[in-house]
Design an enzyme around this catalytic site. Structure first.
Site, mmCIF file in Angstrom:
data_model
loop_
_atom_site.group_PDB
_atom_site.id
_atom_site.type_symbol
_atom_site.label_atom_id
_atom_site.label_comp_id
_atom_site.label_asym_id
_atom_site.label_seq_id
_atom_site.Cartn_x
_atom_site.Cartn_y
_atom_site.Cartn_z
ATOM 1 N N SER A 57 0.809 -1.103 0.089
ATOM 2 C CA SER A 57 0.138 0.015 -0.012
ATOM 3 C C SER A 57 0.704 1.300 0.017
ATOM 4 O O SER A 57 0.625 2.092 -0.788
ATOM 5 C CB SER A 57 -1.010 0.076 1.063
ATOM 6 N N TRP A 58 1.871 1.156 0.869
ATOM 7 C CA TRP A 58 2.731 2.464 0.745
ATOM 8 C C TRP A 58 3.647 2.788 -0.330
ATOM 9 O O TRP A 58 3.484 3.647 -1.025
ATOM 10 C CB TRP A 58 3.603 2.460 2.267
ATOM 11 N N ARG A 98 6.803 -7.600 -6.411
ATOM 12 C CA ARG A 98 7.721 -8.922 -6.404
ATOM 13 C C ARG A 98 6.678 -10.043 -7.205
ATOM 14 O O ARG A 98 7.594 -10.858 -7.945
ATOM 15 C CB ARG A 98 7.696 -9.419 -4.987
ATOM 16 N N ARG A 99 5.412 -9.997 -7.322
ATOM 17 C CA ARG A 99 4.847 -11.051 -7.774
ATOM 18 C C ARG A 99 4.267 -10.472 -9.136
ATOM 19 O O ARG A 99 3.861 -9.505 -9.311
ATOM 20 C CB ARG A 99 3.440 -11.447 -6.907
ATOM 21 N N ALA A 135 -0.983 5.268 4.563
ATOM 22 C CA ALA A 135 -1.074 5.147 3.057
ATOM 23 C C ALA A 135 -2.527 5.234 2.565
ATOM 24 O O ALA A 135 -2.713 6.361 1.716
ATOM 25 C CB ALA A 135 -0.747 3.736 2.630
ATOM 26 N N LYS A 179 7.774 3.331 16.830
ATOM 27 C CA LYS A 179 6.209 3.782 17.194
ATOM 28 C C LYS A 179 5.335 2.584 16.725
ATOM 29 O O LYS A 179 4.235 2.627 17.624
ATOM 30 C CB LYS A 179 5.991 4.817 16.252
ATOM 31 N N THR A 200 -0.180 6.791 13.944
ATOM 32 C CA THR A 200 -0.133 5.342 13.892
ATOM 33 C C THR A 200 -0.911 4.783 15.009
ATOM 34 O O THR A 200 -1.663 3.743 15.126
ATOM 35 C CB THR A 200 1.171 4.581 13.872
ATOM 36 N N ASN A 247 -0.686 -2.349 13.095
ATOM 37 C CA ASN A 247 -0.148 -2.499 14.419
ATOM 38 C C ASN A 247 -1.315 -2.235 15.308
ATOM 39 O O ASN A 247 -1.670 -2.896 16.421
ATOM 40 C CB ASN A 247 1.040 -1.727 14.873
ATOM 41 N N GLU A 256 4.463 -4.601 11.532
ATOM 42 C CA GLU A 256 6.023 -4.693 11.854
ATOM 43 C C GLU A 256 6.373 -4.614 13.358
ATOM 44 O O GLU A 256 7.225 -4.898 13.816
ATOM 45 C CB GLU A 256 6.810 -3.478 11.225
#
Lengths: 549, 339
Positions: B16-17, B37-38, B143, B194, B251, B259, B284
């Protein structure tokens, strides 16, 4: 230096520095502003020079020149100002280059070892007759200097570009040792800047004049003078003269391996490289070669640690009254080396490019994964894929030099060699700390705390543990003669050195105890191990061996 | 001058980012390539002009090129923007290193610390590529909000002025306010840390606690961020900026934050493994808490909130215990450093 280059270098330095200031002045807001910038530069230089001359003996013609400039300065036009700066620059450059004898320089590589051998012989000789006897001393300098590390690699780079050797610095003898090492390895002579005081010392000026030394007067504080020094090193590199810089700027006062490097001089490699590329020179590359020099005993140790302890952080930058200026002490030092089979370990680290990458045998830059990188891409400036032309960019280049400095520091720490004296000093300092918990360091150094001695057996077993920890950590390196030695032999060897040369024994064995006598020196020698995170380990019972190599 | 010219920007990572940053760069008129990547994702992005998996409902500009060929993206770019999950960064960086050149700039927007080594993302980039001109982008950047064009700001930190300028030129626009600085360590630590606090904030929110409790957590959390950051060599002032308090507040207050979501669901009694398995994206904070805890133990730092979150996530703790532990953190003098 080739005679034709000497003149070229002088002209080049003057014109580059002059050009830089004139164009900077012209980029100012107005013509008047421009002249003011130049006038400030002249008066700033005069100010610093006059302050220096309040204490320093003037060189011939110096006072007259400064008086003349001072008199004309108030009414000087812009073109007159330019001529004044030119005159100042010419004078500075002339002094830096010195009355260097090219013919002597060319044979320097054979003169230096002969001189060193003579010094060793003189040191060991008890009478004039001994001095003449060939059999009296069979030991040659070669037997005392242990060269190791990336020697072949360094040698292979000589034909690929220009070298900048950046060694650790603990003694004025370093430059002599390296001059000789270069000879041993068949390397061309190394050009380097030596303090004016070294040229005054009768015993050593001999060597200085025969090595590629140019003169650096550290009492000259004018910015213009420092600019001349930097430009001189840059131009010399561009002309292909291999250089030697002590990246710490001065001898390590604490005895530790350098952690903070002088970026100004280090950055000249990058500047020269970019200039080489811009001018399309055939071998533009400049290689930075980290190198460590370790001694069992350091000639100037007493003065250096004293200076360090006097007030940490406020140590004198220039020391003129140390052991090095006393011929008798220098002779004693060589005597110590000769009779105790003392060793000087010179260890070359892996050569780096100007932004801190490792390089391969062909001088190509390698990324951390060993892939070849185009060195020139780092200095390509401008838009478009692949950048465009090589160009200087001060902010970027300063950061590159920071990265190079960090890489040099890492490499110096990796190839730092410790001797028996360092290991035993470290153990004694640790024991002292443990025996006097919580005691202020300075008080401990001064008084020695509550325990004047430690059991010999304890020291030996702690030395065994420390050597095991060093072996496990893989750094620092252990001196060659310690590789097959037992901890007992290591302690004996260190104590032999400790009582031989310094004013009083650093530490001494009496009966089955070891007495610490000069704790400042213990601190000095132990500092060679500072900064390595060595955890206490069980000693390995058999002789200490280094794995891998 | 540089901001007026079109840059060649390569965004690596089509989450997304990454997709959002690529969109902004392309909209600013830069020649922008986005690497996925895919292969299927690349094809889908190319054809639908929408990232259905990670950024649904946001249409991508036609000028944005999407590819599966990493080497091509690296070769063609003056500015690389790396936006991959922290656990994948080393591997992707190594591949980038196959074609990277010394003059290229790279900005990463990956939040995390490497487990075992406690290395920051820029340190890993240095180890895996020839690149020097490296920077980090961090700030209050959810995002989804940004992709809709809602206003926010960010920080690009680099030791290299060229990176700062190019990053600014690539991304700063009417709703995305780009600030810059030189404290890479601070920006990286702020961005990574964070997420741990956001997770705890999610728990508080899931328990139905109000704004006071959140403010207490965020404020003390900011203190721990600064404690960790300065121990790693960061400049204290960075934590008062975009990558510090800015990112922390956003966040830790938004249900959009992964998160925060993890925390909320834990509070509702769900278990960590199933939550993670179900989420398409990486939270993360879960891994960062492990790396930070390792570092804190090695350096003997006291980070009570991190310890409590660590216990909840990795030591079989539960939500009531977390709350208890948070409320048992000693009070007294507010700041240890008095200056």
């Amino acid at each position: 230096m080739r005679p034709e280059d000497r003149e070229r270098i002088q002209l080049e330095v003057v014109s580059r520095v002059l050009e830089r200031h004139v164009s900077a002045a012209r980029q100012g807001p107005g013509a008047r502003q421009g002249a003011e910038v130049l006038e400030t530069l002249v008066s700033d230089t005069l100010y610093h020079e006059r302050r220096r001359l309040e204490r320093d003996t003037p060189a011939p013609g110096e006072l007259a020149l400064y008086a003349d400039i001072a008199r004309r300065l108030p009414k000087a036009s812009e073109s007159e100002l330019v001529r004044m700066i030119e005159a100042l620059l010419a004078r500075f450059v002339e002094e830096v280059v010195g009355n260097f004898d090219e013919r002597v320089y060319r044979v320097s590589t054979s003169v230096v070892p002969a001189g060193l051998s003579l010094l060793l012989k003189a040191a060991g000789a008890e009478s004039a007759r001994d001095l003449l006897s060939v059999r009296r001393r069979t030991a040659s300098v070669r037997d005392h200097i242990d060269v190791s590390g990336e020697v072949e690699h360094v040698r292979s780079l000589v034909d690929q570009g220009t070298l900048v050797v950046v060694p650790t610095h603990s003694s004025h003898l370093d430059s002599i040792v390296l001059g000789y090492t270069a000879h041993l390895l068949g390397l061309p002579p190394l050009l380097y800047g030596a303090g004016l005081n070294l040229f005054k010392s009768p015993l050593v000026s001999y060597f200085m004049n025969h090595l590629g030394a140019y003169r650096v007067d550290r009492k000259k504080t004018a910015a213009l003078y420092k600019e001349v020094l930097k430009e001189y090193a840059t131009v010399a590199l561009e002309l292909g003269y291999h250089n030697l810089f002590f990246p710490g700027g001065t001898r390590s006062r604490s005895g530790a391996v350098e952690r903070h490097l002088k970026k100004g001089l280090l950055g000249t490699g990058l500047t020269a490289y970019i200039n080489n590329l811009k001018q399309g020179r055939p071998k533009p590359r400049v290689f930075i070669v980290p190198c460590t020099i370790s001694y069992d005993l350091v000639l100037e140790a007493e003065t250096l640690i004293d200076d360090y302890l006097r007030e940490v952080g406020k140590s004198r930058y220039i020391i003129e009254d140390d052991e090095f200026s006393r011929p008798r002490r220098v002779l004693n030092f060589f005597n110590e080396i000769a009779t105790l089979e003392g060793k000087i370990a010179v260890t070359f680290g892996r050569p780096l490019d100007v932004v801190g990458n490792l390089v391969d045998g062909q001088g190509q830059s390698l990324d951390p994964r060993g892939r070849v990188v185009d060195t020139a891409s780092y200095v390509a400036l401008g838009r478009g894929v692949g950048g465009s032309a090589p160009e200087h960019e001060p902010q970027r280049d300063q950061q590159y030099t920071e990265e190079l400095a960090a890489a040099v520091v890492r490499e110096l720490r990796r190839v730092n060699v410790v001797m028996s004296t360092h290991v035993v000093a470290e153990v004694l300092m640790k024991l002292l700390g443990e025996a006097n918990p919580g005691m202020d360091r300075y008080r401990l150094l001064r008084t020695g705390g509550g325990a004047p001695s430690f059991p010999h057996g304890l020291v030996v077993s702690r030395v065994g543990e420390l050597l095991a920890a060093i072996r496990e950590a893989g750094a620092p390196l252990v001196a060659g003669e310690m590789l097959g030695a037992t901890p007992l032999q290591v302690v004996d060897d260190a104590l032999r050195h400790f009582k031989s040369f310094h004013t009083r024994p650093v530490a001494e064995r009496r009966g089955d105890r070891i007495f610490h006598e000069d704790r400042n020196l213990l601190l000095y020698y132990s500092n060679r191990l500072s900064g390595y995170e060595l955890k206490r380990r069980e000693a390995v019972p058999e002789a200490i061996r280094q794995e891998g190599g | 001058m540089m901001s007026d010219e079109a840059l060649r920007v390569g965004v690596i990572g089509a989450g997304s980012w990454g997709t959002t940053l690529a969109k902004i760069s392309a909209e600013r008129g830069h020649e922008t390539r986005l690497w996925a990547r895919r292969e299927e994702l690349a094809a889908q992005l190319r054809e639908a002009r929408e990232n259905v998996d990670y950024l649904p409902g946001v249409s991508l500009p036609d000028s944005l090129q999407v590819t599966h060929d990493l080497a091509e993206v690296v070769r063609q770019s003056e500015l690389l923007v790396l936006v991959v999950p922290s656990h994948a960064l080393r591997l992707v960086a190594r591949c980038v290193g196959d074609t990277a050149r010394g003059e290229q700039c790279l900005i990463h927007a990956t939040k995390g610390l490497e487990r075992g080594t406690h290395k920051r993302m820029s340190e890993i980039l240095r180890e895996e590529t020839c690149l020097r001109k490296i920077g980090v982008l961090a700030g209050p950047n959810l995002a989804a909000e940004l992709a809709r064009g809602e206003p926010t700001g960010t920080l690009i930190a680099s030791r290299y002025e060229e990176v700062r300028r190019r990053g600014h030129a690539a991304f700063s626009n009417g709703y995305f306010r780009v600030y810059w600085g030189s404290d890479v360590v601070g920006a990286e630590v702020g961005g990574a840390f964070k997420n741990i606090i956001a997770l705890a904030a999610g728990v508080l929110s899931g328990l139905g606690l109000g704004e006071n409790a959140r403010a207490l957590l965020l404020t003390r959390g900011l203190g721990e961020m600064a404690e960790l950051g300065t121990a790693m060599g960061a400049d204290l002032t960075t934590f008062g900026g975009m990558a510090g308090v800015g990112d922390l507040v956003a966040t830790s207050s938004s249900p959009l934050s992964r998160n925060f979501q993890v925390g909320t669901r834990l509070a509702r009694g769900e278990r960590l493994e199933p939550i993670q398995a179900e989420m398409k994206m990486v939270a993360e904070g879960v891994n960062t808490s492990l790396a930070v805890m390792e570092f804190a133990r090695a350096r003997r730092l006291t980070l009570p909130i991190v310890s409590a979150v660590h216990r909840l996530l990795h030591e079989g703790g539960d939500v009531p215990t977390l709350l208890q532990e948070l409320m048992a953190i000693p009070t007294g003098q507010e700041f240890r450093r008095s200056s």
